[in-house]
Scaffold this active site. Structure first.
Site, PDB file in Angstrom:
ATOM      1  N   ASP A  99       1.222  -1.157   0.260  1.00  0.00           N
ATOM      2  CA  ASP A  99       0.066  -0.304   0.290  1.00  0.00           C
ATOM      3  C   ASP A  99       0.741   1.175  -0.363  1.00  0.00           C
ATOM      4  OD1 ASP A  99      -3.243  -0.145   1.738  1.00  0.00           O
ATOM      5  OD2 ASP A  99      -2.672   1.325   0.507  1.00  0.00           O
ATOM      6  N   ASP A 206      -3.013   4.781  -3.014  1.00  0.00           N
ATOM      7  CA  ASP A 206      -4.334   5.557  -1.743  1.00  0.00           C
ATOM      8  C   ASP A 206      -4.440   7.010  -2.102  1.00  0.00           C
ATOM      9  OD1 ASP A 206      -5.376   4.735   0.479  1.00  0.00           O
ATOM     10  OD2 ASP A 206      -4.646   6.525   1.350  1.00  0.00           O
ATOM     11  N   GLU A 264      -6.208   4.597  -6.205  1.00  0.00           N
ATOM     12  CA  GLU A 264      -7.847   4.597  -5.190  1.00  0.00           C
ATOM     13  C   GLU A 264      -8.027   5.236  -5.846  1.00  0.00           C
ATOM     14  OE1 GLU A 264      -7.548   5.331  -1.188  1.00  0.00           O
ATOM     15  OE2 GLU A 264      -9.557   4.646  -0.651  1.00  0.00           O
ATOM     16  N   HIS A 338     -11.120  -2.400   3.342  1.00  0.00           N
ATOM     17  CA  HIS A 338     -11.151  -2.400   4.524  1.00  0.00           C
ATOM     18  C   HIS A 338     -11.988  -0.876   5.679  1.00  0.00           C
ATOM     19  CE1 HIS A 338      -7.831   0.305   2.853  1.00  0.00           C
ATOM     20  NE2 HIS A 338      -7.765   1.050   3.672  1.00  0.00           N
ATOM     21  N   ASP A 339     -12.657  -0.466   3.798  1.00  0.00           N
ATOM     22  CA  ASP A 339     -13.519   0.746   4.051  1.00  0.00           C
ATOM     23  C   ASP A 339     -14.578   1.222   3.925  1.00  0.00           C
ATOM     24  OD1 ASP A 339     -10.622   3.285   2.092  1.00  0.00           O
ATOM     25  OD2 ASP A 339     -10.888   2.478   4.558  1.00  0.00           O
TER      26      ASP A 339
END
Ligand code: TEU
Length: 564
Positions: A99, A206, A264, A338-339
């Site tokens: 990440d 991210d 993302e 995870h969001d």
């Protein structure tokens, strides 16, 4: 080591390390815990492990606030543990994607600590601005723009030391890096190169479409009664995004080394995705769109303003991206991360009667679309939302801050708790459910976030023994992608777009044609044969309910057929 475009028929498995497996009994997942469970990933048949951040961090946003990009946080282990995980993955034929969180750092990163000094050469590594003209520092309205932060409050924080404000689109402990500054970009690329040298096979980037901002930092349109302007259009997909991504690709050798890159991109559009994933532009391989996970939001509202999503709306959203990227670029395919709340609770039916079938059918629908599928830990078990009922059960900064902000604005507590129950990110962060023992085999200590009580039935040990489990179904879906070119590259065509229960589509490659028939409802339904290709002669490749071939579909029944 890696062939061009290898990621087109790959399946990625996302691990949120804090909640995957705890090896030292401190109640928090760690890297040795992941290494100890690589057989689970190998058994599932995934090709890539995407590891959410394990870097040094004050953990204000569970590691998405990084204070050292090149060291592992002791909570998760050591660099040696990470090297062992990378080696273990490669030994299983699994590649590792790290990440990359470089829109912002932690406020405890040495770069920011240094930048607090106005005279420091690193001052310009972040966005600093004096109070708004005519306003004294620290008074309401003195923030340089009217932007709001994603985790409540203003997007600017006053640094008393210098009397200036710094920008943070997320928490005040996540100051935004100034990508206009070539020194920032060079430092990021150097760090990425060192991770590639360490054996990493790619990066999940991210909020990467936020790195180019409108340097004029103008005010955003502000609705009456709204505390802040809606700045997303000013900070997303900025004017230099493509330039930065192409430079990063060149400087790090992303395409040259066939590294997997997925950006993302909250607020991205199909046009942005077509551009950014166009292979000729050598920017990114694929992006995460938010269009389908922003559908259950009341018009003009935020994620907490709930709305139902009629199936045709969801179908059309995925179809738009299939069509939009059919001839250029590439899609990622995801329901969970995870969001996001768990898909079986969000778009499926997590009741005891329908949870397994709906989890399997949602998996079939997603994995038979064109693109690279992402499986989030626990999705392969049909794990459901947390079911929290009190604020004390929540840990996520976004949820806790929202509760404070919403109740201070006078929203009823039960309304706020309902929004949290449906949309909190903690729904995805309850510990991975390995078995039916205490704490689901996740930890021998006290779990940092409560384990879902349904782990007595919903767990990996039970799933691996059950040929009818969600796990067995996901394993078959992944095997089908690996064995069938049409699943990977077949042209997508949606049928019955307005049907409220049926999700029906074909994939065509040369003379091969696949048909997906899915009843995405909790009621039985009959398929009208005049609306679908001749299914009678079709060969059933994969089904949720074995042995059924007629046009009647049970609740959440789906089939994948190869048409004659
Ligand atoms: O999330 C980006 C993002 O847009 C989130 O604000 C997300 O839309 C929201 O949490 C949905 O409720 C990335 C990471 O995935 C997230 O975990 C981080 O909190 C965020 O960036 C800041 O790094």
């Amino acid at each position: 080591r890696r062939e061009p475009g290898w990621w087109r028929d790959a399946v990625v498995y996302q691990v949120y390390p804090r909640s995957f497996a705890d090896s030292d009994g401190d109640g928090v997942g760690d890297i040795p815990g992941i290494t100890a469970h690589l057989d689970h990933l190998a058994d599932l048949g995934v090709d890539v492990l995407w590891l959410s951040p394990v870097y040094r961090s004050p953990m204000d946003d569970n590691g998405y606030d990084i204070s050292d990009y090149e060291d592992v946080d002791p909570l998760f282990g050591t660099l040696a543990d990470l090297d062992a995980l990378i080696e273990g993955c490669h030994a299983h034929g699994i590649r590792v994607v790290m990440d990359l969180v470089v829109n912002h750092t932690s406020d405890e990163h040495p770069w920011f600590v240094e930048a607090r000094d106005p005279a420091s050469p690193k001052r310009d590594w972040y966005w600093w601005r004096p109070p708004r003209e005519g306003h004294a520092a620290g008074t309401p309205g003195a923030e340089p723009t009217n932007w709001g932060a994603a985790f409540s409050g203003p997007a600017w924080h006053l640094d008393p030391h210098s009397g200036e404000y710094y920008l943070h689109l997320f928490s005040p402990k996540q100051p935004d890096l100034n990508w206009e500054n070539p020194e920032v970009r060079s430092a990021v690329y150097a760090m990425m190169r060192r991770w590639v040298d360490r054996g990493v096979d790619g990066f999940r980037m991210d909020v990467i479409n936020l790195i180019s901002k409108d340097v004029g930092l103008p005010d955003a349109p502000q609705e009456p009664g709204q505390p802040y302007g809606s700045s997303f259009d000013l900070v997303a997909n900025g004017p230099r995004l493509d330039e930065y991504l192409a430079e990063m690709n060149r400087e790090v050798g992303l395409t040259d080394q066939h590294l997997l890159t997925v950006g993302e991109m909250p607020g991205s559009t199909i046009d942005v995705a077509r551009r950014v994933t166009d292979p000729d532009r050598r920017e990114l391989d694929m992006v995460f769109t938010f269009e389908h996970v922003d559908l259950d939001v009341a018009p003009g509202g935020a994620k907490w303003d709930l709305a139902d999503v009629p199936l045709p709306v969801l179908k059309r959203s995925l179809e738009r991206w299939q069509v939009g990227l059919a001839d250029v670029g590439w899609n990622s395919l995801y329901w969970n991360n995870h969001d996001q709340p768990r898909v079986v609770s969000r778009f499926g039916d997590d009741s005891p009667e329908h949870r397994v079938a709906s989890a399997k059918t949602l998996g079939t629908v997603l994995h038979l679309h064109r693109g690279t599928p992402y499986v989030y830990q626990g999705e392969e078990l049909g794990m459901a939302n947390a079911g929290f009922e009190t604020l004390e059960q929540y840990r996520d900064i976004e949820s806790v801050n929202y509760h404070a902000e919403a109740t201070s604005l006078g929203l009823a507590a039960e309304t706020v708790m309902r929004s949290l129950a449906v949309k909190s990110r903690d729904n995805a962060r309850t510990p991975m459910q390995w078995d039916d023992t205490a704490s689901a085999g996740f930890t021998t200590g006290t779990p940092w976030l409560a384990v879902n009580p349904d782990h007595v039935d919903v767990n990996a040990a039970a799933a691996r023994r059950d040929p009818q489990s969600v796990f067995a179904h996901y394993r078959a879906l992944i095997a089908l992608r690996h064995s069938d070119e049409c699943v990977v590259d077949g042209r997508f065509e949606l049928l019955l777009p307005d049907h409220e229960q049926l999700w029906v589509f074909t994939r065509t490659l040369g003379d091969e044609r696949l048909l997906v028939l899915a009843n995405c409802s909790s009621d039985a339904v009959t398929v009208d044969p005049s609306h679908v290709p001749d299914v009678v002669g079709g060969e059933v490749l994969l089904a949720t309910h074995d042995g059924r071939t007629g046009l009647d579909l049970a609740p959440w029944e789906s089939r994948v057929l190869r048409l004659a």
